[in-house]
Design an enzyme around this catalytic site. Structure first.
Site, PDB file in Angstrom:
ATOM      1  CG  LEU A   1       4.270  -0.659  -4.470  1.00 29.39           C
ATOM      2  CD1 LEU A   1       3.315   0.078  -5.413  1.00 29.39           C
ATOM      3  CD2 LEU A   1       3.898  -0.366  -3.022  1.00 29.39           C
TER       4      LEU A   1
ATOM      5  N   GLY B   1      -0.060  -7.526  -1.953  1.00 31.45           N
ATOM      6  CA  GLY B   1      -0.710  -7.049  -0.721  1.00 31.45           C
ATOM      7  C   GLY B   1      -0.983  -5.549  -0.796  1.00 31.45           C
ATOM      8  CG  HIS B   2       2.306  -2.764  -0.849  1.00 30.72           C
ATOM      9  ND1 HIS B   2       3.448  -3.476  -1.115  1.00 30.72           N
ATOM     10  CD2 HIS B   2       2.491  -2.219   0.379  1.00 30.72           C
ATOM     11  CE1 HIS B   2       4.297  -3.360  -0.105  1.00 30.72           C
ATOM     12  NE2 HIS B   2       3.736  -2.610   0.826  1.00 30.72           N
TER      13      HIS B   2
ATOM     14  CD  GLN C   1       7.918   2.987   9.398  1.00 33.60           C
ATOM     15  OE1 GLN C   1       7.289   3.994   9.057  1.00 33.60           O
ATOM     16  NE2 GLN C   1       7.457   1.763   9.186  1.00 33.60           N
TER      17      GLN C   1
ATOM     18  CG  ASP D   1       2.394  -4.133   9.063  1.00 33.53           C
ATOM     19  OD1 ASP D   1       3.513  -4.415   9.501  1.00 33.53           O
ATOM     20  OD2 ASP D   1       2.119  -4.157   7.842  1.00 33.53           O
TER      21      ASP D   1
ATOM     22  CG  MET E   1       2.054 -11.692  -0.684  1.00 35.27           C
ATOM     23  SD  MET E   1       1.089 -10.946  -1.994  1.00 35.27           S
ATOM     24  CE  MET E   1       0.676 -12.417  -2.912  1.00 35.27           C
ATOM     25  CB  SER E   2       6.522  -9.252   3.905  1.00 36.84           C
ATOM     26  OG  SER E   2       7.502  -8.365   4.399  1.00 36.84           O
ATOM     27  CB  SER E   3       8.789  -5.051   1.052  1.00 37.76           C
ATOM     28  OG  SER E   3       7.579  -4.410   0.707  1.00 37.76           O
ATOM     29  NE  ARG E   4      11.848  -5.278   7.305  1.00 39.59           N
ATOM     30  CZ  ARG E   4      11.061  -4.314   7.810  1.00 39.59           C
ATOM     31  NH1 ARG E   4       9.768  -4.513   7.929  1.00 39.59           N
ATOM     32  NH2 ARG E   4      11.580  -3.160   8.183  1.00 39.59           N
TER      33      ARG E   4
HETATM   34  P1  AMP Z   1       4.714  -1.390   4.102  1.00 35.62           P
HETATM   35  O1  AMP Z   1       5.085  -0.946   2.734  1.00 35.62           O
HETATM   36  O2  AMP Z   1       5.281  -2.737   4.465  1.00 35.62           O
HETATM   37  O3  AMP Z   1       4.917  -0.342   5.162  1.00 35.62           O
HETATM   38  O4  AMP Z   1       3.149  -1.649   4.052  1.00 35.62           O
HETATM   39  C1  AMP Z   1       2.261  -0.664   3.591  1.00 35.62           C
HETATM   40  C2  AMP Z   1       0.856  -1.112   3.863  1.00 35.62           C
HETATM   41  O5  AMP Z   1       0.622  -2.356   3.204  1.00 35.62           O
HETATM   42  C3  AMP Z   1       0.581  -1.367   5.363  1.00 35.62           C
HETATM   43  O6  AMP Z   1      -0.735  -0.926   5.680  1.00 35.62           O
HETATM   44  C4  AMP Z   1       0.699  -2.868   5.463  1.00 35.62           C
HETATM   45  O7  AMP Z   1      -0.030  -3.414   6.535  1.00 35.62           O
HETATM   46  C5  AMP Z   1       0.118  -3.294   4.134  1.00 35.62           C
HETATM   47  N1  AMP Z   1       0.554  -4.643   3.785  1.00 35.62           N
HETATM   48  C6  AMP Z   1       1.815  -5.152   3.871  1.00 35.62           C
HETATM   49  N2  AMP Z   1       1.814  -6.460   3.530  1.00 35.62           N
HETATM   50  C7  AMP Z   1       0.527  -6.779   3.229  1.00 35.62           C
HETATM   51  C8  AMP Z   1      -0.126  -7.974   2.812  1.00 35.62           C
HETATM   52  N3  AMP Z   1       0.550  -9.108   2.651  1.00 35.62           N
HETATM   53  N4  AMP Z   1      -1.460  -7.946   2.586  1.00 35.62           N
HETATM   54  C9  AMP Z   1      -2.158  -6.789   2.768  1.00 35.62           C
HETATM   55  N5  AMP Z   1      -1.605  -5.629   3.152  1.00 35.62           N
HETATM   56  C10 AMP Z   1      -0.277  -5.621   3.386  1.00 35.62           C
END
Ligand code: AMP
Length: 287
Positions: A33, A36-37, A61, A150, A184-187
């Site tokens: 997390l 963003g999450h 996926q 996304d 922001m991204s986990s990646r």
């Molecule tokens: P994930 O864990 O990457 O599958 O993302 C889970 C949820 O968090 C999805 O609805 C994503 O679109 C959302 N999410 C991911 N990155 C962000 C971000 N930077 N800001 C807001 N929501 C995000």
């Protein structure tokens, strides 16, 4: 915050909460997390008394050559962060709980999956739709919150919720960014120091395209070319796509019209890491 591992327990809890007249909002995630999450969890609190965050790195996926194995995971840290954001329950099933031996189902959403992510990552949205359908059936929420980050995924989920009559409100929350603009991204954790610095070019390309639109540009190909040109200023980047489309259905007219709500979409590799970002723009009237 309580951790729940089985579908049966989750469904029972959902029934109990509903019998108490409580509203439930669900935030599906793959964990690791970040803010963003957490912003989605905070948003969920606006819609319901009880927030269930789901944590599941969903194998269906990921494509065969994608990063399922190396996807970042840290259960303890996720628990602390979710709880600090006000999450009430963390639904964290294991793989066999979601996909027991003999599992045979698929969920296929047509049309909206034809291009962009759907085209570049065959089967990706089938996996997303399948797991979200299963999470919806486990949590049975009133509302579920997804990130605009996304963007195409939000269209897929809305279509599925409507077509399969889930009766769940699908809420879209804005993209949280680092101070320099990187989504922001986990990646992002995969990025080297140099790649991390270069990665802001995605945000810059979106901003350049927005400025051009604001300055009167309406031709889709010109808007796309502006994003490509900006992205190419970082020679190491490999562009997967940089495109614009109508936000409601991803149609790609030659010329956008005043009042059109459009989405600018980018996917690009920084080294081995595939990043995506997007921006929504409404074509101004009278320019
Ligand atoms: P994930 O864990 O990457 O599958 O993302 C889970 C949820 O968090 C999805 O609805 C994503 O679109 C959302 N999410 C991911 N990155 C962000 C971000 N930077 N800001 C807001 N929501 C995000």
């Amino acid at each position: 915050m309580k951790v729940i591992n089985t579908i049966k327990e989750m469904q029972k809890l959902s029934d109990t909460l509903k019998a108490q007249g409580k509203k439930i909002a669900c935030v599906p995630t793959m964990g690791y997390l970040h803010q963003g999450h957490l912003s989605l969890i905070t948003r969920a609190k606006d819609f319901a008394e009880v927030v269930v965050t789901t944590l599941f790195v969903n194998p269906t996926q990921f494509g065969p050559n994608e990063d399922f194995e190396r996807y970042p995971r840290n259960f303890e840290r996720d628990c602390q962060m979710a709880e600090s954001a006000g999450c009430d329950y963390l639904f964290a099933p294991d793989i066999l709980e979601m996909y027991p031996i003999g599992f045979s189902c698929n969920v296929i959403i047509r049309n909206v999956t034809d291009k962009f992510e759907g085209e570049r990552r065959p089967g990706h949205f089938d996996g997303v739709a399948l797991i979200v359908a299963k999470l919806f059936n486990a949590v049975r929420p009133h509302a579920s919150i997804f990130g605009q980050k996304d963007f195409q995924q939000t269209l897929v989920i809305k279509q599925m919720a409507k077509d399969l009559n889930f009766g769940i409100d699908i809420i879209i929350a804005p993209t949280m960014r680092e101070p320099d603009g990187l989504a922001m991204s986990s990646r992002n954790t995969y990025l080297s120091k140099q790649e991390r610095e270069d990665a802001i070019i995605l945000f810059k390309a979106l901003e350049e395209a927005k400025m051009a639109i604001d300055g009167g540009c309406r031709e889709r190909k010109v808007i796309n070319a502006i994003m490509h040109k900006t992205l190419r200023s970082v020679p190491q980047i490999k562009i997967d796509y940089a495109s614009s489309a109508l936000a409601d259905n991803l149609d790609e007219p030659d010329t956008f019209l005043a009042g059109d709500r459009i989405v600018l979409l980018i996917a690009a590799y920084m080294g081995k890491t595939r990043l995506i970002d997007n921006s929504l723009v409404t074509i101004p009237k009278g320019k």
